[in-house]
Scaffold this motif. Sequence first.
Motif, PDB file in Angstrom:
ATOM      1  N   UNK A  69       3.817  -5.004   0.046  1.00 45.35           N
ATOM      2  CA  UNK A  69       2.492  -4.723  -0.504  1.00 45.35           C
ATOM      3  C   UNK A  69       2.118  -3.301  -0.094  1.00 45.35           C
ATOM      4  N   UNK A  70       1.621  -2.536  -1.035  1.00 46.67           N
ATOM      5  CA  UNK A  70       1.283  -1.136  -0.766  1.00 46.67           C
ATOM      6  C   UNK A  70       0.127  -0.997   0.229  1.00 46.67           C
ATOM      7  N   UNK A  71      -0.550  -2.090   0.550  1.00 43.23           N
ATOM      8  CA  UNK A  71      -1.601  -2.044   1.565  1.00 43.23           C
ATOM      9  C   UNK A  71      -1.093  -2.504   2.930  1.00 43.23           C
ATOM     10  N   UNK A  72       0.179  -2.833   3.033  1.00 41.91           N
ATOM     11  CA  UNK A  72       0.747  -3.313   4.286  1.00 41.91           C
ATOM     12  C   UNK A  72       1.323  -2.118   5.063  1.00 41.91           C
ATOM     13  N   UNK A  73       0.453  -1.416   5.756  1.00 41.71           N
ATOM     14  CA  UNK A  73       0.855  -0.199   6.474  1.00 41.71           C
ATOM     15  C   UNK A  73       1.932  -0.482   7.515  1.00 41.71           C
ATOM     16  N   UNK A  74       1.856  -1.609   8.194  1.00 44.30           N
ATOM     17  CA  UNK A  74       2.853  -1.933   9.228  1.00 44.30           C
ATOM     18  C   UNK A  74       4.243  -2.086   8.614  1.00 44.30           C
ATOM     19  N   UNK A  75       4.337  -2.757   7.486  1.00 47.42           N
ATOM     20  CA  UNK A  75       5.626  -2.944   6.831  1.00 47.42           C
ATOM     21  C   UNK A  75       6.172  -1.612   6.314  1.00 47.42           C
ATOM     22  N   UNK A  76       5.303  -0.777   5.793  1.00 48.48           N
ATOM     23  CA  UNK A  76       5.753   0.532   5.302  1.00 48.48           C
ATOM     24  C   UNK A  76       6.253   1.404   6.458  1.00 48.48           C
ATOM     25  N   UNK A  77       5.570   1.358   7.592  1.00 53.40           N
ATOM     26  CA  UNK A  77       6.036   2.103   8.776  1.00 53.40           C
ATOM     27  C   UNK A  77       7.386   1.582   9.258  1.00 53.40           C
ATOM     28  N   UNK A  78       7.544   0.260   9.237  1.00 55.15           N
ATOM     29  CA  UNK A  78       8.806  -0.337   9.671  1.00 55.15           C
ATOM     30  C   UNK A  78       9.948   0.105   8.759  1.00 55.15           C
ATOM     31  N   UNK A  79       9.718   0.095   7.459  1.00 54.08           N
ATOM     32  CA  UNK A  79      10.765   0.512   6.515  1.00 54.08           C
ATOM     33  C   UNK A  79      11.239   1.928   6.831  1.00 54.08           C
ATOM     34  N   UNK A  80      10.308   2.831   7.037  1.00 53.11           N
ATOM     35  CA  UNK A  80      10.656   4.221   7.346  1.00 53.11           C
ATOM     36  C   UNK A  80      11.357   4.302   8.695  1.00 53.11           C
TER      37      UNK A  80
END
Length: 149
Positions: A69-80
Amino acid sequence: MVIRARASGEILGMASYMRNRETMGSTEVGCVTFAKKLQRTTIATEAIYLMARHVFEDLGYRRFEWKCHAQNAASMRAAVRFGFIYEGTFRNDMVFKGRNRDTAWYSMIDSEWPDLDAAFRAWLSPENFDEAGQQRATLEAYRKALQAA
């Protein structure tokens, strides 16, 4: 994949392969659920590393995806943090729980794998951790050093 604590065997999280497209040489990591005590740990990093290694080395796939989800900042940080590259956001991608969901897409590809593999192995090496178990260098630092070489 169930992720357990090494000493106690306590279940700390899970992740699975999704959208497996064998003919395209592509799969996605999904259903990622990490308990608080698993997040940003060696065990979490090793779990994603083992999944990626299986994708590229055992299956011979070309692409490994991470979507959230584009609002899931934690998941986006983890991916990077794990080395996935942001590719864009699919707007109005789906309706989830009655609400619009924009989906952020990330990937790693086979041509990137040798450097990612080396960075993961260097980061996971016991020499990267002090007596208290704290990392000496970040995974990102290892990736950048390999890119600069």
